[in-house]
Write an enzyme that holds these catalytic residues in place. Sequence first.
Site, mmCIF file in Angstrom:
data_model
loop_
_atom_site.group_PDB
_atom_site.id
_atom_site.type_symbol
_atom_site.label_atom_id
_atom_site.label_comp_id
_atom_site.label_asym_id
_atom_site.label_seq_id
_atom_site.Cartn_x
_atom_site.Cartn_y
_atom_site.Cartn_z
ATOM 1 N N THR A 149 0.788 -1.160 0.171
ATOM 2 C CA THR A 149 -0.006 -0.068 0.060
ATOM 3 C C THR A 149 0.923 1.178 -0.152
ATOM 4 O OG1 THR A 149 -1.703 -1.268 1.094
ATOM 5 C CG2 THR A 149 -1.827 1.210 1.136
ATOM 6 N N HIS A 180 -9.279 -5.407 2.753
ATOM 7 C CA HIS A 180 -7.869 -5.927 2.910
ATOM 8 C C HIS A 180 -7.998 -7.481 3.216
ATOM 9 C CE1 HIS A 180 -3.852 -6.416 4.823
ATOM 10 N NE2 HIS A 180 -3.735 -5.327 4.206
#
Length: 413
Positions: free
Chosen positions: A80, A193
């Site tokens: 990320t 996620h």
Amino acid sequence: TDEIKQWFDAKQSGRAKAGDDKLFGAYKDSNVIVIQGEAFMNFVVGKSYNGQEITPNMNRLMKESMYFSQYYHQTGQGRTSDADIGSNASLHPLPTGSVFTRYADHQYDTMPTILSKQGYDSYVFHAYEPSFWNRSVMYQNMGYKQFFSKNDFTIDEPLGWSLGDKSFFRQSVEKMSGLKQPFYSFMITLSSHHPYTLPPSVQELDMGDLSGTTFGDYIQALHYVDAALGEMESELKEKGLWDKTILVFYGDHDNSLKEKEPMEQFLGKPVSDLDMEQFMNQVPMLIHLPDGAHAGTYDIPAGQLDMTPSLLHLLGVNASPYYLMGNDMFNNKEKKLVVLRTGAFSDGTIFYIPSADGVFEHGTAYDLKTRQTTDIERARAGFEEAQKRLNISDELIMGDLIRQFHDEQAQTK
Ligand code: GP9
């Protein structure tokens, strides 16, 4: 550093400027909201399963947006945080580790620092621990005025790791509506996620044979994020921000689910090695302009590093003083080549995948039209350029060369 300077001299002198085309500066002084979607991959966009649309809101939004259908994530081990540095600083992530944790004190030309010279204030929103990925340190260095972390949100929709994206968007838009305009807001979602297991009450799709599998849960999670996106659109309209804002949505990286079988089941057709390779590397990229103009599918090869130079084009900011490695997707003079951290690359006609040993001849080149392997020699020049770009980026980051180059420029003025 001479080779690096030469590369940038050529890059910077080819950047778009006022008068080049109608799009340059057409959206000057607009607010910019960029949403980075956790593990949001391109293969789901426009798809249905068991007669249910997975991303109905995005599909609708796409009709009035620019949709980049060949947009690659360029992340490495920093996941990320790599998508963040790639998109907001237009640099390749490192071969190992994350720029955020390893070089948070080095200088970068970022969306916030560049836009601050145009009168923008920049904000970053992510409802998680501020220390994760060293964000609180890095965001200060990247020039954000404020980082709204988990500590700044009311956890009124606990979901997964933290706050659900629906509430995250709602509270973020609330905060944005009080800001001086124009602003740049960078938002990082979290609900999709890994391992993607949202509670049954939030899972709305009937995933049939895929239900209860990680792949099925992944699709459910993206469906939830898509619903959150739809709600956010309404909230931005309510607050009067929609038609004053360039809204960008892109995915940060793959979902780590590399098996072909569930993918084939989901798509209802066989998947080749090349298909799988592209599925794992492509993320959606949508740019919704304040007036909804220029909508359509743009199939140029592009990637996260291209976001900043392209947004600067729309805002009418000359990118030539900055050390940005990506292409401006709206500048026809720039050669379109997208380079992944692995050394894979595409120029839109071929896709080259390197072998583990990195030897050029051991890699595989595919022709994107026939979708079959092709003469490896067609990839040689692209391979060399890709290696060059990755090396330049690494040296720039590790040697803090952007600081050095800007200091030198300041001295010669
Ligand atoms: C957490 C989130 C996750 O803050 O950004 O990052 P990832 O594990 O996908 O790199």
